[in-house]
Scaffold this motif. Structure first.
Motif, PDB file in Angstrom:
ATOM      1  N   HIS A   1     112.676  62.257 -50.158  1.00 62.60           N
ATOM      2  CA  HIS A   1     113.435  61.011 -50.222  1.00 62.60           C
ATOM      3  C   HIS A   1     114.555  61.113 -51.246  1.00 62.60           C
TER       4      HIS A   1
ATOM      5  N   ASN B   1     116.656  55.886 -51.590  1.00 64.76           N
ATOM      6  CA  ASN B   1     115.500  55.445 -50.794  1.00 64.76           C
ATOM      7  C   ASN B   1     114.352  55.018 -51.704  1.00 64.76           C
TER       8      ASN B   1
ATOM      9  N   LYS C   1     115.103  51.717 -53.252  1.00 65.01           N
ATOM     10  CA  LYS C   1     114.988  50.631 -52.264  1.00 65.01           C
ATOM     11  C   LYS C   1     113.528  50.247 -52.060  1.00 65.01           C
TER      12      LYS C   1
ATOM     13  N   LEU D   1     112.617  50.686 -45.768  1.00 68.65           N
ATOM     14  CA  LEU D   1     113.689  51.545 -45.285  1.00 68.65           C
ATOM     15  C   LEU D   1     114.007  51.212 -43.837  1.00 68.65           C
TER      16      LEU D   1
ATOM     17  N   ASP E   1     118.345  54.845 -43.314  1.00 63.84           N
ATOM     18  CA  ASP E   1     117.803  55.401 -44.562  1.00 63.84           C
ATOM     19  C   ASP E   1     116.924  56.612 -44.278  1.00 63.84           C
ATOM     20  N   ARG E   2     116.187  56.532 -43.195  1.00 57.48           N
ATOM     21  CA  ARG E   2     115.211  57.582 -42.895  1.00 57.48           C
ATOM     22  C   ARG E   2     115.821  58.834 -42.278  1.00 57.48           C
TER      23      ARG E   2
ATOM     24  N   TRP F   1     116.240  61.896 -44.538  1.00 54.12           N
ATOM     25  CA  TRP F   1     114.888  62.252 -44.976  1.00 54.12           C
ATOM     26  C   TRP F   1     114.173  63.025 -43.876  1.00 54.12           C
TER      27      TRP F   1
END
Length: 161
Positions: free
Chosen positions: A30, A34, A37, A44, A48-49, A52
């Motif tokens: 991450h 992230n 957050k 998320l 965002d993911r 990752w």
């Protein structure tokens, strides 16, 4: 795979040791943004993911070339799992650690030093898409002891080889 509190790290560590392969913890992939957050109690989103998941997929691809490995990852949605599968087709097996919401909440509440607050459990459960027919993987009940889960995970991996 599984929501927070399902025992991914515990089972993965035991499985990696049993198989003699490297272990990676998805939380380490991450970004600081992230983590900030989630720490603030905000879930998320897919944007965002994406980086990752790409980083985890890269790790999976490297391990597939180098003899295997075990990585924890919530992998809550089918499309996330598809991203991971694409990194090493035929070399990925999902072990879905699944169980009762109350047990999950209890486990999260007992943890210290983790950035994932208990308030995000509901959002993870809402996002969770259990393994579907045709996906390589098995569901394991988190009510089992850690040793029993590692045994079941190892049996699933051995059966998949």
């Amino acid at each position: 795979m599984g929501v927070s509190g399902s025992g991914k790290t515990t089972v993965a560590a035991g499985l990696a040791q049993r198989l003699g392969v490297p272990l990676a913890e998805a939380d380490e992939f991450h970004s600081p943004a992230n983590i900030a957050k989630m720490t603030s109690g905000r879930p998320l989103d897919d944007a965002d993911r994406a980086p990752w998941l790409a980083a985890i997929a890269g790790w999976i691809a490297e391990r597939a070339r180098d003899g295997g490995g075990v990585v924890t990852c919530s992998a809550l949605k089918r499309r996330y799992r598809d991203t991971l599968l694409a990194a090493a087709p035929g070399h990925v097996l999902f072990l879905h650690l699944d169980g009762d919401k109350e047990l999950l909440a209890e486990r999260i509440g007992r943890r210290s030093g983790h950035f994932m607050p208990p308030a995000l459990l509901d959002s993870q459960l809402a996002d969770l898409e259990p393994l579907e027919p045709g996906e390589p993987g098995v569901r394991l009940d988190i009510a089992l002891t850690p040793d029993a889960l590692v045994d079941a995970a190892a049996a699933a991996v051995e059966g998949d080889r």
